[in-house]
Design an enzyme around this catalytic site. Sequence first.
Site, mmCIF file in Angstrom:
data_model
loop_
_atom_site.group_PDB
_atom_site.id
_atom_site.type_symbol
_atom_site.label_atom_id
_atom_site.label_comp_id
_atom_site.label_asym_id
_atom_site.label_seq_id
_atom_site.Cartn_x
_atom_site.Cartn_y
_atom_site.Cartn_z
ATOM 1 N N LYS A 170 -1.335 -2.819 1.800
ATOM 2 C CA LYS A 170 -0.055 -3.470 1.506
ATOM 3 C C LYS A 170 0.439 -2.896 0.187
ATOM 4 O O LYS A 170 -0.035 -3.268 -0.878
ATOM 5 C CB LYS A 170 -0.235 -4.980 1.400
ATOM 6 C CG LYS A 170 1.042 -5.795 1.705
ATOM 7 C CD LYS A 170 2.198 -5.561 0.759
ATOM 8 C CE LYS A 170 1.992 -6.236 -0.582
ATOM 9 N NZ LYS A 170 3.228 -6.055 -1.458
ATOM 10 N N GLY A 201 5.676 -5.148 2.820
ATOM 11 C CA GLY A 201 6.103 -6.544 2.747
ATOM 12 C C GLY A 201 6.000 -7.101 1.354
ATOM 13 O O GLY A 201 5.609 -6.409 0.404
ATOM 14 N N GLY A 203 4.594 -9.584 -1.676
ATOM 15 C CA GLY A 203 3.273 -10.049 -2.079
ATOM 16 C C GLY A 203 2.943 -11.459 -1.632
ATOM 17 O O GLY A 203 1.866 -11.696 -1.058
ATOM 18 N N PRO A 204 3.831 -12.434 -1.856
ATOM 19 C CA PRO A 204 3.516 -13.807 -1.464
ATOM 20 C C PRO A 204 3.406 -14.019 0.046
ATOM 21 O O PRO A 204 2.922 -15.069 0.487
ATOM 22 C CB PRO A 204 4.699 -14.611 -2.034
ATOM 23 C CG PRO A 204 5.249 -13.764 -3.123
ATOM 24 C CD PRO A 204 5.066 -12.351 -2.657
ATOM 25 N N GLY A 207 0.974 -9.846 1.250
ATOM 26 C CA GLY A 207 -0.186 -9.719 0.371
ATOM 27 C C GLY A 207 -1.111 -10.908 0.467
ATOM 28 O O GLY A 207 -2.341 -10.750 0.551
ATOM 29 N N GLU A 245 -8.378 -4.465 -10.626
ATOM 30 C CA GLU A 245 -8.000 -3.660 -11.789
ATOM 31 C C GLU A 245 -6.719 -4.281 -12.322
ATOM 32 O O GLU A 245 -5.658 -4.190 -11.695
ATOM 33 C CB GLU A 245 -7.798 -2.196 -11.385
ATOM 34 C CG GLU A 245 -7.842 -1.248 -12.565
ATOM 35 C CD GLU A 245 -6.468 -0.968 -13.139
ATOM 36 O OE1 GLU A 245 -6.144 -1.603 -14.169
ATOM 37 O OE2 GLU A 245 -5.736 -0.164 -12.572
ATOM 38 N N CYS A 279 -1.179 0.412 -17.310
ATOM 39 C CA CYS A 279 -2.027 -0.709 -17.732
ATOM 40 C C CYS A 279 -3.005 -0.318 -18.827
ATOM 41 O O CYS A 279 -3.421 -1.151 -19.633
ATOM 42 C CB CYS A 279 -2.777 -1.286 -16.533
ATOM 43 S SG CYS A 279 -3.648 -0.050 -15.552
ATOM 44 N N GLU A 369 0.361 -8.300 -22.520
ATOM 45 C CA GLU A 369 0.752 -7.016 -21.946
ATOM 46 C C GLU A 369 2.254 -7.005 -21.699
ATOM 47 O O GLU A 369 2.783 -7.852 -20.980
ATOM 48 C CB GLU A 369 0.004 -6.768 -20.632
ATOM 49 C CG GLU A 369 0.302 -5.410 -20.025
ATOM 50 C CD GLU A 369 -0.512 -5.145 -18.775
ATOM 51 O OE1 GLU A 369 -1.067 -4.045 -18.659
ATOM 52 O OE2 GLU A 369 -0.569 -6.042 -17.911
#
Length: 462
Positions: A170, A201, A203-204, A207, A245, A279, A369
């Site tokens: 995904k 698609g 995430g909610p 995912g 990660e 990141c 971050e």
Amino acid sequence: MKAHDGMYIDGEWRPATGPDTIDVVNPADEQVIGRVAAGTAADVDSAVRAARAALPTWAATPPAERAARLTALRDALEARKDEIAETVTAELGSPLKLSQNVHAGLPIAVAGVYAELAATYAFEEKAGNSTVHHEPIGVVGAITPWNYPLHQIVAKVAPALAAGCTVVLKPAEDTPLVAQLFAEAVHEAGVPAGVFNLVTGLGPVAGQALAEHPGVDLVSFTGSTAVGRQIASVAGAAIKKVALELGGKSANVILPSADLAKAVNVGVANVMSNSGQTCSAWTRMLVHRDQYDEAVELATAAAAKYGERIGPVVNAKQQERVRGYIEKGVAEGARLVAGGPESPREQGYFVSPTVFADVTPQMTIAQEEIFGPVLSVLRYEDEEDALRIANGTVYGLAGAVWAGDEAEAVAFARRMDTGQVDINGGRFNPLAPFGGYKQSGVGRELGSYGLAEYLQTKSLQF
């Protein structure tokens, strides 16, 4: 305009079960450049079932044959290198040179690493009177981010296939077009049907369905720490393995004996690369008090060179997030020496390369971050103070140490609570393990360490 209305499931392109679509927007000019299907839980279920059905045969496929398919995949990606670079530039906004060298070049190299590892890895070994077998963990649900869209796909899918696992991918909804190119390359490489499956698609929806699916044995996720917590919670309820990660707030520690100008210039370049959307970026520069003012001057001058050289951030929401952090830095008393919250262009999601001085360790911009082209320069009193500041966040993904003597830098690096440290500008190594301490994640990617994440161990006693 690239429109894809289907999912790659069980070796073929299938129409999505639902009518909804996702627009893909070029962040440089805010124009819609593509459209993909918004996958549903039903699409995810079909993909997982295909992966489950393909697992026994692929797991039993000799490593040499798996290596051959991965070699073919690397070659198929190489043949699409220009198209990959142009696609990433269009949907992420990165400068074309960066897309060619990093967004296209690095995944091809990583695919080659796993083609070789699939053929040479010790999937069986002796331990006294036992034979230890390293076997594929099963079906992998891979959920990838938008900041390095193809690299993160290859860093998950290639080792999973090398291990004998099957995969449902995904990709991030902001950068799904390069994932479509990857699926085409997989098909061209002759990877058997069902071994790799793609569901685009949100995430909610897609995912979450993938993370929750009982047919998934491991969830590999790269993204924010907040979403990582949710995935770990869902997986924990099913006693399902996760590889995470997550975020970072990496320290670039410049010791007094270092070449200050080089350390500062390389440090600024590291933060500004990919518009700060990395990141592992060294977003905190730590400088001894006696060299602090000079370092700030150098960083200010270096940042000014990036005004027209970096691309936009990925979308309007990210632009507002980064600008909000810049405003918070000013409000909390940090001194703005380059850039600022104002957008440098009328069109596109651009953020000015920004440098803050007089940042204290407790400030929000030194703890959270930001994921944009924003550097905080902090002063330290002595080496112990520098170590305290470097280790003083919830993250521990990466970092850097500079010193005139390599042994001095290594000694400091060994005390840093982080998964990877670059010594005096050491080059990125795709064979080395990548991953974090603390809230920066669980597990490792790349090289043999990344392959091991997709294996489980069985011992036979004789």
